[in-house]
Design a protein around this motif. Structure first.
Motif, PDB file in Angstrom:
ATOM      1  N   ARG B 103     -10.154  -9.437  -2.950  1.00 27.39           N
ATOM      2  CA  ARG B 103      -9.206 -10.497  -2.604  1.00 27.39           C
ATOM      3  C   ARG B 103      -8.574 -10.281  -1.230  1.00 27.39           C
ATOM      4  O   ARG B 103      -7.360 -10.304  -1.068  1.00 27.39           O
ATOM      5  N   GLU B 106      -6.375 -13.226   0.305  1.00 32.42           N
ATOM      6  CA  GLU B 106      -5.008 -13.343  -0.198  1.00 32.42           C
ATOM      7  C   GLU B 106      -4.147 -12.197   0.321  1.00 32.42           C
ATOM      8  O   GLU B 106      -2.971 -12.368   0.618  1.00 32.42           O
ATOM      9  N   GLU B 135      15.429 -12.739   1.270  1.00 29.79           N
ATOM     10  CA  GLU B 135      15.018 -12.814  -0.119  1.00 29.79           C
ATOM     11  C   GLU B 135      13.533 -13.166  -0.239  1.00 29.79           C
ATOM     12  O   GLU B 135      12.840 -12.675  -1.114  1.00 29.79           O
ATOM     13  N   ALA B 136      13.078 -14.020   0.669  1.00 27.07           N
ATOM     14  CA  ALA B 136      11.706 -14.504   0.556  1.00 27.07           C
ATOM     15  C   ALA B 136      10.699 -13.377   0.752  1.00 27.07           C
ATOM     16  O   ALA B 136       9.588 -13.449   0.221  1.00 27.07           O
ATOM     17  N   ILE B 139       8.655 -11.957  -2.299  1.00 22.16           N
ATOM     18  CA  ILE B 139       7.488 -12.559  -2.948  1.00 22.16           C
ATOM     19  C   ILE B 139       6.184 -11.913  -2.461  1.00 22.16           C
ATOM     20  O   ILE B 139       5.421 -11.410  -3.283  1.00 22.16           O
ATOM     21  N   PHE B 142       5.987  -8.285  -3.630  1.00 18.30           N
ATOM     22  CA  PHE B 142       5.730  -8.232  -5.078  1.00 18.30           C
ATOM     23  C   PHE B 142       4.238  -8.384  -5.345  1.00 18.30           C
ATOM     24  O   PHE B 142       3.651  -7.632  -6.122  1.00 18.30           O
ATOM     25  N   LEU B 143       3.618  -9.346  -4.677  1.00 12.90           N
ATOM     26  CA  LEU B 143       2.191  -9.579  -4.888  1.00 12.90           C
ATOM     27  C   LEU B 143       1.372  -8.415  -4.331  1.00 12.90           C
ATOM     28  O   LEU B 143       0.397  -7.986  -4.955  1.00 12.90           O
ATOM     29  N   GLY B 146       1.714  -5.610  -6.738  1.00  9.72           N
ATOM     30  CA  GLY B 146       1.188  -5.940  -8.060  1.00  9.72           C
ATOM     31  C   GLY B 146      -0.313  -6.138  -8.096  1.00  9.72           C
ATOM     32  O   GLY B 146      -0.956  -5.824  -9.090  1.00  9.72           O
ATOM     33  N   ILE B 147      -0.878  -6.703  -7.043  1.00  8.02           N
ATOM     34  CA  ILE B 147      -2.317  -6.981  -7.086  1.00  8.02           C
ATOM     35  C   ILE B 147      -3.129  -5.812  -6.544  1.00  8.02           C
ATOM     36  O   ILE B 147      -4.138  -5.425  -7.114  1.00  8.02           O
ATOM     37  N   ARG B 153       0.998  -0.198 -11.172  1.00  8.15           N
ATOM     38  CA  ARG B 153       1.514  -1.121 -10.173  1.00  8.15           C
ATOM     39  C   ARG B 153       2.425  -2.189 -10.748  1.00  8.15           C
ATOM     40  O   ARG B 153       3.356  -2.636 -10.082  1.00  8.15           O
ATOM     41  N   ILE B 154       2.177  -2.575 -11.998  1.00  8.58           N
ATOM     42  CA  ILE B 154       2.948  -3.689 -12.541  1.00  8.58           C
ATOM     43  C   ILE B 154       4.401  -3.288 -12.750  1.00  8.58           C
ATOM     44  O   ILE B 154       5.326  -4.007 -12.369  1.00  8.58           O
ATOM     45  N   SER B 157       6.022  -3.072  -9.370  1.00  8.75           N
ATOM     46  CA  SER B 157       6.312  -4.348  -8.712  1.00  8.75           C
ATOM     47  C   SER B 157       7.518  -5.036  -9.350  1.00  8.75           C
ATOM     48  O   SER B 157       8.360  -5.585  -8.656  1.00  8.75           O
ATOM     49  N   TYR B 158       7.604  -4.966 -10.679  1.00  7.62           N
ATOM     50  CA  TYR B 158       8.774  -5.530 -11.357  1.00  7.62           C
ATOM     51  C   TYR B 158      10.048  -4.845 -10.898  1.00  7.62           C
ATOM     52  O   TYR B 158      11.052  -5.479 -10.609  1.00  7.62           O
ATOM     53  N   PHE B 161      11.013  -5.837  -7.448  1.00  3.82           N
ATOM     54  CA  PHE B 161      11.498  -7.210  -7.340  1.00  3.82           C
ATOM     55  C   PHE B 161      12.886  -7.357  -7.954  1.00  3.82           C
ATOM     56  O   PHE B 161      13.806  -7.900  -7.334  1.00  3.82           O
ATOM     57  N   LEU B 162      13.043  -6.858  -9.174  1.00  4.73           N
ATOM     58  CA  LEU B 162      14.301  -7.113  -9.883  1.00  4.73           C
ATOM     59  C   LEU B 162      15.465  -6.329  -9.275  1.00  4.73           C
ATOM     60  O   LEU B 162      16.561  -6.863  -9.155  1.00  4.73           O
TER      61      LEU B 162
END
Lengths: 478, 512
Positions: B103, B106, B135-136, B139, B142-143, B146-147, B153-154, B157-158, B161-162
């Motif tokens: 990918r 992306e 803030e933006a 995103i 995070f990707l 996560g990817i 990784r999950i 990433s959480y 982000f949080l």
């Protein structure tokens, strides 16, 4: 009289359209369903075009029973658009299962008449009649898939609880009438303002608020929402989550500001409680949901909480923020549901589990990207457009000296961010599940793309268009 | 020159969209071209920046979104941090050239969007525009984690982000309150607004919640080791190199000048947390088995020097903090690249698996040594200038702070040299590690370029300090009256700081 009729032109168009289409349905049978749907959409558009109060000042019809101001106009146009999109969504979905019936668009039209009356209500009785017309159509719609047990159950549940809520509302109406001597919002406000809020008036106010809170599915009157949303056919759920919500919130706003303005101190506490309870419960309860429709149900509860924060502000900015929020909310919600409508397995059966979304970014990248935008937008993460209405709502709360409410409310939005992220995680991080069946429904694809563009950062370009309308509509209540 | 800032923001976004519609290789080249174009624009910006000119330059103002405006502009501090971002980006793209296989389109798109968001934060002159960029950036990161991240990784990433989301949400409420009070969303006007003392306290805390997480400060730093370990190499570089600087930038741009009284009032809170971070995370770094984790903890420790410097309320401290931000951006980025180089070859980050790399990878060992030394703060590297200045600032603020903070230098030397010793010296413990080839051309270019800048910053820091000096003047003029009581005897001679700083930098220039 003629003037009054002119002000109710959209309702007349819708009613005449609904009755005429009902006759067509009676003679044409289900074969005419498709044609009726498109005619119904045309009727909704015609009604939206003739809404008074956008280009002119609007006015008051039937001695105050029916108010066609810019606030009503804004809400009505939103409701009609949402209903029309709900119809577009329905055609493709039902026709695959072969149980689409010609009554469906007629019921949506009748429900729209009711919603139009709700947002234009200047009197508790208009309010009740509009609400019931909308609700009765909704009960039938919920159980539209007669062969499906879940759908029948949803309809019954909705009806029983809805009837209870109507009873509570009527009881409140009678109390308010008894203690203030009028059912007109204006007179009630005068009565509440002259000698403080008496115990009887307070009771009436609480009961009325509780009845309406049921319709907007604010916690603690939300219990029906997940069950009905899950059980009802998906296009109906999409409809429930958009148009009737807008109407009920507009109704609540007008009643609170216009009818109960002098009692702001009293109802504000109730609204603040409902707002925070909704944002928190709508966030926490959704976390464990494996069903996407239930999750979106909790998401709608969550969003109602944020909208109520704007209402708690009880100022001009707050009302404008509510209207703006609803405009964006409708797009985000309908967009997500349109994606859910696309969730069908190989055998073309609808699937509703979140797990089936796994790896969607690889099997259907476009669909996944659109859904990701809706989710980030619902979570209110900038630069997506869903951030903006949240921003306006909190801004209004801060301006009303409710900084603490804004702080708590915004903190709860982190809870809901978690489950929106979960969907994105499922689509982007997980290994692909079996791909969904391809769909060739062009109108739906166009709608999904349009909604995704609207919630993308490009949506900010729409602010100069929507903001003046929302501000103008808000000033009609003050 | 009007419009160059918008152009810099637009280039990566356009390239990101293009990336999605081409082949994997096409995406790589588009991304490289776009980041290089931004680097060129950044250099043009630097060359045209008028040192000693108006505070805000390249200003753009376009009332676009009803309640706030597309207002851009930079001062010297923002200029330097923007340059840091655009400098690191092409290197990140090169680092992902062959290590990212799935990918790619992306991935490159996410990185390019990330670049826009990062430099947007430094350029924004409207407080809400700042917030949106700030803030933006979550995103795409995070990707990216996560990817393309590692096994866990999950979770990482959480957590990333949080943590950062919760921090910045409270900041938004504070911003709304400020704008409501001051009646403007323009940062330059807000910078000169005097907020009531009582309000400053709460506003400061709200901003602190956001920046402290981003920085990250102890005890909210725990997302960083997870995110670093799981992120792909380039993700770690950008995380350590630029994203951590957003917190420091926020302190310098908002907390200090907007709420000077609260900053003074909460002096010991910041200092306490920073000192704990220096000592505690350094000790934690000492016992790490995972290379990336070690460097991640070292970042927390280094960032504590930044907070100490910023809240020392004197010129040396603030200038030092700014230099630490720049040099740490380069050095920690380079260290993550160094880890990435050997990770690409052996696919493990465990220190135990390596050893004796100086035998088979001499070029690598030399560059790795240089960055290790820069991280330790060896004179001649950018790390020394920054840490030295912020320690001077710390001593001036309070000798206790200075004393404890200095132990961080010793501990830093301990864990970094220990790491280098285990990885590069001795005999190789594993045959596969001993068989690894030396740097290839792409890696050499990336690391070599950073090495040159690190040395430049150490030998002639004036190039980097000069554009920021006037902004520090402005800042000092704003906060001086609120400075907390110091136990330093120097504090009485008010004219000394400026002279001393000039003296220090000149002395370094002469020495090395």
């Amino acid at each position: 009289m003629g003037e009054s009729l002119a002000l109710t032109l959209p309702e007349i168009i819708l009613t005449v359209g609904a009755i005429a289409l009902m006759m067509v349905a009676a003679y044409g049978g289900d074969r005419s369903a498709r044609a009726i749907t498109w005619i119904a959409i045309a009727v909704l558009i015609a009604a939206a075009v003739f809404v008074p109060g956008i280009r002119d000042a609007g006015g008051v019809a039937f001695d105050g029973l029916f108010v066609a101001d810019s606030f009503a106009a804004f809400s009505k146009i939103l409701v009609y658009i949402a209903a029309a999109i709900g119809l577009v969504a329905a055609t493709g979905w039902f026709s695959r299962d072969g149980d689409y019936r010609a009554e469906y668009p007629v019921l949506i039209l009748l429900s729209s008449v009711g919603m139009g009356m709700m947002v234009s209500a200047g009197d508790l009785l208009t309010l009740y009649v509009g609400l019931e017309l909308q609700s009765l159509s909704a009960y039938v719609l919920a159980s539209f898939q007669r062969t499906d047990n879940r759908s029948a159950e949803a309809g019954l549940k909705y009806f029983v609880l809805g009837a209870l809520a109507s009873g509570i509302l009527l009881y409140g109406v009678s109390l308010l009438y008894g203690f203030t001597g009028s059912t007109l919002f204006g007179d009630i406000a005068v009565a509440l303002g002259t000698d403080g809020v008496s115990a009887g008036e307070l009771f009436g106010l609480v009961f009325v608020l509780a009845g309406i809170a049921f319709k907007v599915s604010a916690v603690p009157f939300h219990m029906w929402t997940p069950d009905v949303y899950e059980g009802a056919p998906t296009p109906v759920t999409a409809f429930f989550a958009s148009a009737p919500k807008v109407a009920a919130i507009a109704l609540l706003t007008r009643l609170a500001i216009e009818g109960m303005g002098p009692a702001t101190f009293e109802w504000r506490q109730i609204v603040i409680f409902m707002a925070l309870a909704s944002t928190i419960l709508g966030g926490v309860a959704a976390i464990g949901q494996p069903n996407i429709k239930r999750l979106l149900a909790y998401s709608s509860i969550n969003n109602v909480g944020f909208i109520l924060i704007g209402l708690a502000a009880a100022n001009r900015e707050g009302v404008a923020a509510i209207l703006f929020y609803m405009a964006v909310y409708v797009v985000m919600t309908l967009g997500s549901f349109l994606v859910v409508l696309r969730m069908r397995d190989e055998a073309d059966r609808p699937v509703e589990t979140i797990a089936s979304l796994s790896g969607l970014s690889r099997t259907r990248p476009g669909l996944a990207a659109a859904m990701a935008m809706f989710m980030f937008s619902l979570a209110g993460i900038p630069p997506l457009f869903g951030f903006w209405p949240k921003f306006l709502v909190f801004d209004a709360a801060v301006r009303a000296d409710l900084t603490w409410l804004a702080a708590v409310g915004i903190a709860t939005s982190a809870i809901s961010a978690y489950y929106y992220l979960k969907i994105i995680k499922t689509m982007y991080f997980d290994e692909p599940a079996p791909a969904y069946a391809r769909s060739h429904d062009v109108p739906q694809t166009v709608l999904i793309a349009a909604a995704a563009l609207f919630v993308s950062p490009l949506g900010y370009l729409a602010i100069p268009l929507i903001q003046p309308l929302a501000a103008n509509a808000a000033s009609a209540l003050f | 020159m009007t419009g160059i800032l918008s152009l810099m923001l637009a280039v990566p976004v356009v390239a990101a969209i293009l990336c999605l519609f081409v082949s994997a290789n096409g995406a790589r080249w588009i991304a490289l071209a776009a980041t290089l174009a931004d680097l060129v624009l950044g250099i043009i910006l630097w060359l045209n920046y008028d040192i000693g000119g108006p505070q805000w330059q390249f200003v753009e103002y376009q009332p676009l979104f009803s309640r706030f405006a597309w207002a851009l502009g930079i001062d010297g501090i923002a200029l330097m941090l923007t340059l840091l971002s655009v400098f690191l980006m092409p290197i990140c793209i090169l680092a992902s050239w062959s290590s990212i296989e799935k990918r790619v389109q992306e991935y490159m798109a996410a990185f390019l969007v990330m670049e826009t968001m990062m430099i947007g934060v430094f350029m924004a002159q409207d407080i809400f525009l700042f917030y949106i960029f700030f803030e933006a950036g979550l995103i795409p990161m995070f990707l990216i984690i996560g990817i393309w991240g590692g096994a866990n990784r999950i979770y990482a990433s959480y957590k990333f982000f949080l943590y950062t989301l919760v921090g910045s949400l409270l900041m938004l409420v504070a911003m709304l309150w400020m704008v409501n009070y001051a009646g403007t969303t323009e940062i330059p006007k807000l910078l000169t607004t005097d907020f009531p003392r009582q309000a400053q306290f709460w506003l400061w805390l709200a901003f602190f919640a956001s920046f402290a997480v981003k920085m990250p400060m102890w005890p909210v730093h725990t997302w960083l080791p997870d995110a670093h370990v799981q992120a792909p190499t380039a993700g770690s570089v950008i995380l350590a190199g630029v994203l951590l600087k957003l917190g420091g930038y926020g302190f310098v741009r908002f907390s200090l000048p907007m709420f000077p009284d609260a900053s003074a009032q909460l002096f010991w809170l910041v200092m306490g947390l920073s000192l704990v971070a220096i000592v505690y995370t350094s000790l934690v770094a000492l016992v790490q088995k995972d290379m990336k984790k070690l460097i991640a903890y070292s970042s927390v420790a280094h960032m504590a020097f930044v907070t100490i410097g910023i809240f020392a309320f004197n010129r040396q401290g603030i200038e030092g903090a700014l230099v630490v931000m720049l040099s740490h951006g380069l050095v920690s980025g380079a260290l993550f690249l160094c880890v990435g180089v050997i990770y690409d070859r052996l696919h493990t980050r465990e220190i135990e698996r390596y050893g004796g790399l100086s035998n088979n990878m001499p070029a690598y060992a030399v560059l790795f040594l240089l960055f290790t030394m820069a991280s330790v703060g060896l004179p001649g590297t950018g790390g020394f200038v920054g840490e030295f200045l912020s320690l001077i600032g710390a001593y001036k603020a309070h000798s206790l702070v200075g004393a404890i903070a200095t132990t961080g230098i010793i501990l830093g030397a301990a864990y970094m040299l220990y790491l280098y010793w285990r990885v590069a010296y001795g005999t190789s413990r594993n045959a596969d590690a001993a068989a690894m080839p030396d740097l290839n051309g792409r890696e050499l270019v990336s690391l070599g370029t950073i090495a040159l800048v690190v040395l430049w910053m150490g030998i002639y820091p004036e190039s980097f300090l000069a554009p920021m000096r006037k902004d520090v003047d402005v800042l000092m003029a704003r906060i001086e009256r609120a400075a907390p009581a110091s136990d330093s005897r120097l504090a009485k001679s008010a004219h000394a700081p400026a002279a001393a700083a000039a003296h220090v930098t000149a002395a370094e220039g002469a020495h090395h």
